[in-house]
Design a protein around this motif. Structure first.
Motif, PDB file in Angstrom:
ATOM      1  N   LYS A   1      55.428  28.913  63.859  1.00 52.97           N
ATOM      2  CA  LYS A   1      55.697  28.259  65.236  1.00 52.97           C
ATOM      3  C   LYS A   1      55.278  26.860  65.403  1.00 52.97           C
ATOM      4  O   LYS A   1      56.036  26.222  66.119  1.00 52.97           O
ATOM      5  CB  LYS A   1      54.736  29.165  66.284  1.00 52.97           C
ATOM      6  N   LEU A   2      54.280  26.528  64.626  1.00 58.20           N
ATOM      7  CA  LEU A   2      53.768  24.941  64.619  1.00 58.20           C
ATOM      8  C   LEU A   2      54.832  24.107  63.615  1.00 58.20           C
ATOM      9  O   LEU A   2      54.684  22.926  63.718  1.00 58.20           O
ATOM     10  CB  LEU A   2      52.431  24.816  64.424  1.00 58.20           C
ATOM     11  N   GLY A   3      55.641  24.667  63.062  1.00 58.66           N
ATOM     12  CA  GLY A   3      56.504  23.833  62.466  1.00 58.66           C
ATOM     13  C   GLY A   3      55.878  23.313  60.993  1.00 58.66           C
ATOM     14  O   GLY A   3      56.258  22.022  60.646  1.00 58.66           O
ATOM     15  N   VAL A   4      54.806  24.083  60.417  1.00 59.36           N
ATOM     16  CA  VAL A   4      54.293  23.252  59.327  1.00 59.36           C
ATOM     17  C   VAL A   4      54.310  24.503  58.042  1.00 59.36           C
ATOM     18  O   VAL A   4      54.545  25.729  58.319  1.00 59.36           O
ATOM     19  CB  VAL A   4      52.764  22.938  59.475  1.00 59.36           C
ATOM     20  N   ARG A   5      53.945  24.061  56.938  1.00 62.03           N
ATOM     21  CA  ARG A   5      53.671  24.976  55.886  1.00 62.03           C
ATOM     22  C   ARG A   5      52.402  24.683  55.245  1.00 62.03           C
ATOM     23  O   ARG A   5      52.122  23.391  55.182  1.00 62.03           O
ATOM     24  CB  ARG A   5      54.955  25.031  54.779  1.00 62.03           C
ATOM     25  N   SER A   6      51.946  25.497  54.567  1.00 64.49           N
ATOM     26  CA  SER A   6      50.683  25.615  53.811  1.00 64.49           C
ATOM     27  C   SER A   6      50.754  26.075  52.612  1.00 64.49           C
ATOM     28  O   SER A   6      51.875  26.490  51.770  1.00 64.49           O
ATOM     29  CB  SER A   6      49.571  26.441  54.541  1.00 64.49           C
ATOM     30  N   ALA A   7      49.631  26.107  51.517  1.00 59.50           N
ATOM     31  CA  ALA A   7      49.611  26.605  50.218  1.00 59.50           C
ATOM     32  C   ALA A   7      48.662  27.704  50.236  1.00 59.50           C
ATOM     33  O   ALA A   7      47.609  27.922  50.913  1.00 59.50           O
ATOM     34  CB  ALA A   7      49.037  25.391  49.339  1.00 59.50           C
ATOM     35  N   PHE A   8      48.981  28.813  49.627  1.00 59.16           N
ATOM     36  CA  PHE A   8      48.299  30.077  49.331  1.00 59.16           C
ATOM     37  C   PHE A   8      47.767  30.140  47.879  1.00 59.16           C
ATOM     38  O   PHE A   8      48.773  30.326  46.974  1.00 59.16           O
ATOM     39  CB  PHE A   8      49.063  31.213  49.775  1.00 59.16           C
ATOM     40  N   TYR A   9      46.434  30.060  47.705  1.00 55.57           N
ATOM     41  CA  TYR A   9      46.037  30.193  46.283  1.00 55.57           C
ATOM     42  C   TYR A   9      45.442  31.699  45.963  1.00 55.57           C
ATOM     43  O   TYR A   9      44.701  32.191  46.493  1.00 55.57           O
ATOM     44  CB  TYR A   9      45.082  29.068  45.996  1.00 55.57           C
ATOM     45  N   PHE A  10      46.376  32.200  44.728  1.00 55.38           N
ATOM     46  CA  PHE A  10      46.127  33.595  44.557  1.00 55.38           C
ATOM     47  C   PHE A  10      45.249  33.625  43.418  1.00 55.38           C
ATOM     48  O   PHE A  10      45.390  33.010  42.534  1.00 55.38           O
ATOM     49  CB  PHE A  10      47.448  34.187  44.328  1.00 55.38           C
ATOM     50  N   LEU A  11      44.154  34.810  43.524  1.00 56.57           N
ATOM     51  CA  LEU A  11      43.224  34.948  42.575  1.00 56.57           C
ATOM     52  C   LEU A  11      43.393  36.143  41.685  1.00 56.57           C
ATOM     53  O   LEU A  11      44.025  37.071  42.017  1.00 56.57           O
ATOM     54  CB  LEU A  11      41.746  35.270  43.250  1.00 56.57           C
ATOM     55  N   ASN A  12      43.167  35.939  40.481  1.00 62.74           N
ATOM     56  CA  ASN A  12      43.473  36.898  39.362  1.00 62.74           C
ATOM     57  C   ASN A  12      42.080  37.406  38.768  1.00 62.74           C
ATOM     58  O   ASN A  12      41.897  36.836  37.710  1.00 62.74           O
ATOM     59  CB  ASN A  12      44.499  36.486  38.460  1.00 62.74           C
ATOM     60  N   GLN A  13      41.244  38.152  39.411  1.00 64.38           N
ATOM     61  CA  GLN A  13      40.036  38.425  38.816  1.00 64.38           C
ATOM     62  C   GLN A  13      40.205  39.399  37.671  1.00 64.38           C
ATOM     63  O   GLN A  13      41.205  40.399  37.536  1.00 64.38           O
ATOM     64  CB  GLN A  13      39.330  39.438  39.853  1.00 64.38           C
ATOM     65  N   PRO A  14      39.534  39.149  36.611  1.00 64.29           N
ATOM     66  CA  PRO A  14      39.588  40.017  35.559  1.00 64.29           C
ATOM     67  C   PRO A  14      38.905  41.254  35.612  1.00 64.29           C
ATOM     68  O   PRO A  14      38.169  41.484  36.629  1.00 64.29           O
ATOM     69  CB  PRO A  14      38.697  39.210  34.439  1.00 64.29           C
ATOM     70  N   SER A  15      39.080  42.232  34.602  1.00 70.57           N
ATOM     71  CA  SER A  15      38.446  43.544  34.698  1.00 70.57           C
ATOM     72  C   SER A  15      36.848  43.486  34.774  1.00 70.57           C
ATOM     73  O   SER A  15      36.374  42.577  34.184  1.00 70.57           O
ATOM     74  CB  SER A  15      38.809  44.494  33.321  1.00 70.57           C
ATOM     75  N   LEU A  16      36.246  44.259  35.096  1.00 76.97           N
ATOM     76  CA  LEU A  16      34.622  44.523  35.127  1.00 76.97           C
ATOM     77  C   LEU A  16      34.210  44.422  33.759  1.00 76.97           C
ATOM     78  O   LEU A  16      33.216  43.839  33.408  1.00 76.97           O
ATOM     79  CB  LEU A  16      34.314  45.648  35.787  1.00 76.97           C
ATOM     80  N   ASP A  17      35.123  44.911  32.506  1.00 76.28           N
ATOM     81  CA  ASP A  17      34.387  44.737  31.479  1.00 76.28           C
ATOM     82  C   ASP A  17      34.402  43.554  30.696  1.00 76.28           C
ATOM     83  O   ASP A  17      33.923  43.344  29.678  1.00 76.28           O
ATOM     84  CB  ASP A  17      35.130  46.012  30.462  1.00 76.28           C
ATOM     85  N   SER A  18      35.038  42.665  31.434  1.00 75.68           N
ATOM     86  CA  SER A  18      35.208  41.241  30.872  1.00 75.68           C
ATOM     87  C   SER A  18      34.075  40.212  31.394  1.00 75.68           C
ATOM     88  O   SER A  18      34.093  39.163  31.198  1.00 75.68           O
ATOM     89  CB  SER A  18      36.469  40.573  31.036  1.00 75.68           C
ATOM     90  N   PHE A  19      33.276  41.093  32.418  1.00 64.82           N
ATOM     91  CA  PHE A  19      32.197  40.141  33.055  1.00 64.82           C
ATOM     92  C   PHE A  19      30.972  39.955  32.375  1.00 64.82           C
ATOM     93  O   PHE A  19      30.449  40.755  31.518  1.00 64.82           O
ATOM     94  CB  PHE A  19      32.030  40.679  34.525  1.00 64.82           C
ATOM     95  N   PRO A  20      30.303  38.783  32.712  1.00 60.03           N
ATOM     96  CA  PRO A  20      29.021  38.849  31.740  1.00 60.03           C
ATOM     97  C   PRO A  20      28.079  39.833  32.580  1.00 60.03           C
ATOM     98  O   PRO A  20      27.925  40.059  33.682  1.00 60.03           O
ATOM     99  CB  PRO A  20      28.695  37.149  32.154  1.00 60.03           C
ATOM    100  N   VAL A  21      26.877  40.135  31.748  1.00 63.14           N
ATOM    101  CA  VAL A  21      26.002  41.013  32.000  1.00 63.14           C
ATOM    102  C   VAL A  21      25.381  40.532  33.323  1.00 63.14           C
ATOM    103  O   VAL A  21      25.004  41.195  34.398  1.00 63.14           O
ATOM    104  CB  VAL A  21      25.246  41.390  31.131  1.00 63.14           C
TER     105      VAL A  21
END
Length: 307
Positions: A64-84
């Motif tokens: 409606k406003l005649g503009v475009r933006s950026a969408f940054y998508f997150l790829n979270q790793p699985s829980l077993d790869s997270f630090p304790v």
């Protein structure tokens, strides 16, 4: 100021959205209800809909406003790869309940629709990728496989990056820009009025000027929040600045976050009325930077301004 000199525009407003949590779970609702003592976070699930999925609303508004933006998508790793240490942090674990995979059919379809409609799709590097090039490369590749082409840039989750290491990773992986540089606590141009090139080549940094979480609650203090936005627009106009803003998609859910959609629309309308160029960082890069010389090589000056 060099970027917009000789153009028809008074300043630039770059629009971005970090896609942290496109799905709201009951765990999120309970956590935020208890933390903020606000039952709206529970009521939003009552209609058996997903209140964080606001992409169609954002696309319709920007169309409606005649503009475009950026969408940054997150790829979270699985829980077993997270630090304790993360696994025993309640707040960190809560974020995991909204984890998603860009290859899931609904997310992949969304990415295609955004790209087909002229929106930019980029990378939102997960929490530990600031110093982990291998993981960052994997996350970038997954998005590009869904998108079917290379992406231009992105922003780190929670603005976590190490200068210049993270920028070196971005550049060496073929990205053209990073938009992580700035304060997570307050708005403003403390990180500079212009984009800059930390390595003196074609890799560019877009300092973050404004984030939704910087502002007073627009439900109860709309005029104060708007005054903060207007002050930034005044500065951007007087300095011919490149102003970059971040509004998370979930903040367009008017039940839980009333006022943010209205604020975002007013920000764009006011910037347009003041003669601003408005679009995504990737679009700005292609229009103003990809065929020009060095903008700035003042990395040290900006690093000292991070707050």
């Amino acid at each position: 100021m060099t970027t917009l000199s000789g153009t028809e525009y008074e300043f630039a407003l770059c629009l971005t959205h970090d896609v942290d949590k496109p799905f709201k779970t009951a765990y999120h609702a309970l956590f935020y209800t208890l933390r903020e003592r606000d039952p709206r976070h529970l009521r939003a699930l009552r209609d058996q809909c997903n209140p964080y999925w606001q992409f169609e609303e954002i696309m319709a508004l920007e169309e409606k406003l005649g503009v475009r933006s950026a969408f940054y998508f997150l790829n979270q790793p699985s829980l077993d790869s997270f630090p304790v240490c993360d696994l025993v942090d309640v707040s960190a674990l809560t974020q995991e309940f909204g984890r998603y995979d860009v290859r899931e059919s609904d997310v992949a379809e969304l990415i295609q629709r955004l790209d087909d409609g002229g929106w930019e799709v980029g990378l939102h590097g997960s929490y530990h990728t600031a110093t982990d090039r291998t993981r960052l490369a994997e996350e970038k590749t997954r998005i590009e496989e869904v998108l079917g082409k290379n992406i231009r840039g992105g922003r780190q989750h929670y603005l976590r990056f190490e200068a210049p290491e993270t920028w070196q990773h971005y550049r060496d992986l073929g990205l053209k820009y990073d938009a992580s540089f700035g304060s997570a606590r307050k708005p403003g141009f403390g990180s500079g009025y212009d984009v800059f090139r930390p390595f003196g080549d074609d890799f560019v940094v877009f300092p973050l000027t404004l984030m939704d979480q910087h502002l007073p609650d627009p439900e109860s203090e709309f005029q104060t929040a708007w005054t903060d936005c207007k002050t930034l627009l005044d500065t951007a106009s007087s300095e011919s600045a490149v102003m970059t803003c971040l509004f998370h998609p979930r903040y367009f859910n008017t039940r839980e976050f009333p006022g943010y959609r209205r604020l975002y629309e007013r920000l764009i309308t006011e910037a347009r009325d003041r003669g601003a160029w408005i679009g995504s960082p990737g679009e700005f890069y292609e229009e103003f930077l990809s065929h020009r010389g060095v903008v700035r090589d003042t990395q040290g000056e900006y690093i000292e301004s991070i707050s």
